[in-house]
Scaffold this active site. Sequence first.
Site, short mmCIF file in Angstrom:
data_model
loop_
_atom_site.label_atom_id
_atom_site.label_comp_id
_atom_site.label_asym_id
_atom_site.label_seq_id
_atom_site.Cartn_x
_atom_site.Cartn_y
_atom_site.Cartn_z
N ILE A 91 45.26 37.71 42.57
CA ILE A 91 44.09 37.82 43.68
C ILE A 91 42.89 38.59 43.14
CG2 ILE A 91 44.79 37.56 46.26
CD1 ILE A 91 45.90 41.17 46.17
N GLY A 92 43.56 39.32 41.75
CA GLY A 92 42.73 40.35 41.15
C GLY A 92 42.84 40.96 40.00
N LYS A 93 41.88 40.89 38.80
CA LYS A 93 43.03 41.41 37.67
C LYS A 93 41.76 42.45 36.91
CE LYS A 93 44.17 39.06 33.43
NZ LYS A 93 45.95 39.63 33.42
N ASP A 209 36.76 57.40 38.16
CA ASP A 209 36.18 56.33 37.87
C ASP A 209 35.60 55.78 38.97
OD1 ASP A 209 35.85 53.88 36.48
OD2 ASP A 209 37.85 53.49 36.58
N1 LIG Z 1 44.70 46.33 47.77
C1 LIG Z 1 44.14 45.53 47.37
N2 LIG Z 1 44.18 44.59 47.79
C2 LIG Z 1 43.16 42.87 47.51
N3 LIG Z 1 43.01 42.79 46.57
C3 LIG Z 1 43.30 44.24 46.04
C4 LIG Z 1 43.52 44.78 45.66
N4 LIG Z 1 44.02 46.20 44.90
C5 LIG Z 1 43.07 45.05 43.78
N5 LIG Z 1 43.28 44.33 44.49
C6 LIG Z 1 41.89 42.92 43.66
O1 LIG Z 1 42.70 42.90 42.06
C7 LIG Z 1 40.87 42.99 41.65
C8 LIG Z 1 41.55 44.31 40.29
O2 LIG Z 1 41.96 45.50 41.14
P1 LIG Z 1 42.38 46.46 39.74
O3 LIG Z 1 42.69 47.61 40.42
O4 LIG Z 1 43.34 45.97 39.07
O5 LIG Z 1 41.51 46.63 38.73
P2 LIG Z 1 39.58 47.13 38.45
O6 LIG Z 1 39.54 48.12 39.45
O7 LIG Z 1 39.21 46.11 38.66
O8 LIG Z 1 40.20 46.88 36.88
P3 LIG Z 1 40.40 48.29 35.60
O9 LIG Z 1 41.50 48.44 36.64
O10 LIG Z 1 40.03 48.38 34.64
O11 LIG Z 1 39.13 49.84 36.36
C9 LIG Z 1 40.52 44.44 42.02
O12 LIG Z 1 38.56 43.84 41.77
C10 LIG Z 1 41.11 43.83 43.71
O13 LIG Z 1 39.37 42.33 43.95
#
Ligand SMILES: Nc1ncnc2c1ncn2[C@@H]1O[C@H](COP(=O)(O)OP(=O)(O)OP(=O)(O)O)[C@@H](O)[C@H]1O
Length: 718
Positions: A91-93, A209
């Site tokens: 769902i995300g990266k 952040d």
């Molecule tokens: N609890 C959650 N529920 C639904 N989607 C999520 C959740 N956590 C993360 N995601 C999805 O995963 C994506 C990536 O999240 P993640 O926290 O890994 O990285 P980021 O904050 O986008 O980048 P970075 O870690 O480089 O700051 C998010 O943009 C979101 O779309």
Amino acid sequence: MPSRPLSPSSYNNLAKPSFVNKTRVLFLILTISSSVVIVFTFLYFLYHLWYNLVNRSRTIPFDSNAPLKLQRFTYKELKNATNDFDEANVIGKGGSGTVFLGIARDGKLLAIKRLDTFSLQTEREFQNELQILGGLRSPFLVTLLGYCMERNKRILVYEYMPNKSLQEMLFSDGNLVLKWSQRFEIIMDVAKALEFLHFGCDPPVIHGDIKPSNVLLDSDCRGKVSDFGLSRIKVEGEFGMDLFSQDLGKSQELWKSQELSGNLATATETPAISTPVDSAHEVDFALALQASSSSNNSRCYNVRALNLNSLNYNANIASESEVKSGNGKGKEVSGVDLGAVDWTSKFVAYEDELSSVDHSKELNVNANSVNDEAASTKQWGKDWWWRQDGSGELCSKDYVMEWIGSQICPSTNPDWDEEKKSTNEKIELDNSTPLDNLEDGHEPQLQELGFGKLEKGFEKKESKWKKNRKKRHKKMQEWWKEEHLDEISKKSSKLKKLETKWKKGFKIPHFDLARRFHFHRRNKFREQNQDDCDANGEFSFRRGWRKKNKNSMGSDMWSGDLFSRELSSTTSMRGTLCYVAPEYGGCGYLMEKADIYSLGVLILVIVSGRRPLHVLASPMKLEKANLISWCRHLAQAGNILELVDERLKDDYNKEQASLCINLALTCLQKTPELRPDIGETVRTLKGEMDLPPVPFEFSPSPSKLYGKSRRKQKPNAD
Ligand SMILES: Nc1ncnc2c1ncn2[C@@H]1O[C@H](COP(=O)(O)OP(=O)(O)OP(=O)(O)O)[C@@H](O)[C@H]1O
């Protein structure tokens, strides 16, 4: 009568009293001094006790043991929940890991974040999430439900947020546009989350952040702050914290405990959580240690990477670009479809545009109508789009430079290949009637329709374009050298000095061991990096070069334009470019006011629906590229509502919008002390407090406000 000579024993008897006296004095001195020490220690202890009691805030105590209350999942359980970490469940990266949708045994939906690499940085992020987020419960923070820690596997389990992140909501291609009321509520939610962290926790927590991808949206589109990977707990009495010094402390503990027990125990507060030995820690610890020897070091590494890329570029440009670049697209640069031009051309075009802003004032042709604009554009130099203001932004500039450095290396930049493809297609579309109706990016279809044959037909045209492209490469290369090589070489020489210092100094046993591991592994790391770079990689500020993942979502918003998608959401060791406060981006201390700055940027992003750096296809829109600069210019011109997302049309609350923008401007002040604290921010948003005074420089200038009326008044006076 002759006196009897004294016997030696009588001499001894005579000397004794003086000796005894001396001993007594010495004893007295020792007793007094030790009692003074004891009294002072006691007093200090009392003072400390009193200080702690008096300063014990009215807030909830920060529960450092809470991580132990989190559910510990086995890897197998999470594997089952995510269908063996199936790609379909992604769902995300983010920069550190991939997030999967998981289903618990009770049917509950989970967001399962698997950290992709195992290094000190990911370990630190993992521990931060456990130690900080794990100990906090608030409706404005995403809930960390549990974790998995098996050998080198690190997985975090969160509550599932159905509407993903604000980043996706604001910038995805879909038609769903956040309504004004939703945007305002999200701003309020993030502000309340920060209020909880800064004022509701004891000791306060600094997020470090704040950005759209770290604001997740629940089913009602209410925002919750996530990702505490870069967060810090503020230690009482400290006026700030340096990220590396804190990490180092932790790292040293990790290191010591690893040495002592053969296990890499985590920080002392969580003895129950332990990690097996892995040599990666040694390397990264050394890296962190080296970084800590200079606050600028982390940047220096990146600059070095840039140098490598630049050199690579220099070496390969003449030969490889000819072979690989395919078609030049000089004509399209000035043509209508700027979305399809390649980055080099785009950059040269922008560079030309910027030069014209600088020297020829070509942008200000219609002097009467755009006089004010001309005045403002004139003062923006060549690098206005990354220079927000002041020296504090230099770090951002560095990042941008690095990124551009990576982008101008055609052999290492996959986007060039992609654009090469699209250009090939474009040639077809431009020149052949049967293909006119085809959409871009359907290569197989194009081939079916005789793409190969047509390609031959345009070979001549291509070779001409190739020449143009080569020229352009050269032009850009020269520009790049002129602009930045001096600065970069200064930095790399600084790095070299530090390296020699490092090699010569630090003879402490553990450190030396770490250093040796570090140098051995760093060379490997460099080779690997270079390989990655060569093998179709992309540049991330957090990880350096990494492989491009076509499915990546979240921070990698492929839907956006090339420039913005990379710059607006990539996390570095010290926050995210454009969101990070100048004092922190300048490698200073992480304080609450750094979060306030990031909140200011976030508010502008939410209100405008734009990324902080958003270079659009049209060079004429460059003035809007840097959201913060643009906002400041609009504020000076007394026209801040122009910033509001066009997609909202007129369907928004103007009072709230101008309150938000003005509040953002106060949050974006260079001097941290001038920014409001989060309590004031929340009260202002709630309407319980007047807006803190907007910085003078962003208030509409008198000439802008009264210029017209004065001119009007003149004839009357006559
Ligand atoms: N609890 C959650 N529920 C639904 N989607 C999520 C959740 N956590 C993360 N995601 C999805 O995963 C994506 C990536 O999240 P993640 O926290 O890994 O990285 P980021 O904050 O986008 O980048 P970075 O870690 O480089 O700051 C998010 O943009 C979101 O779309």
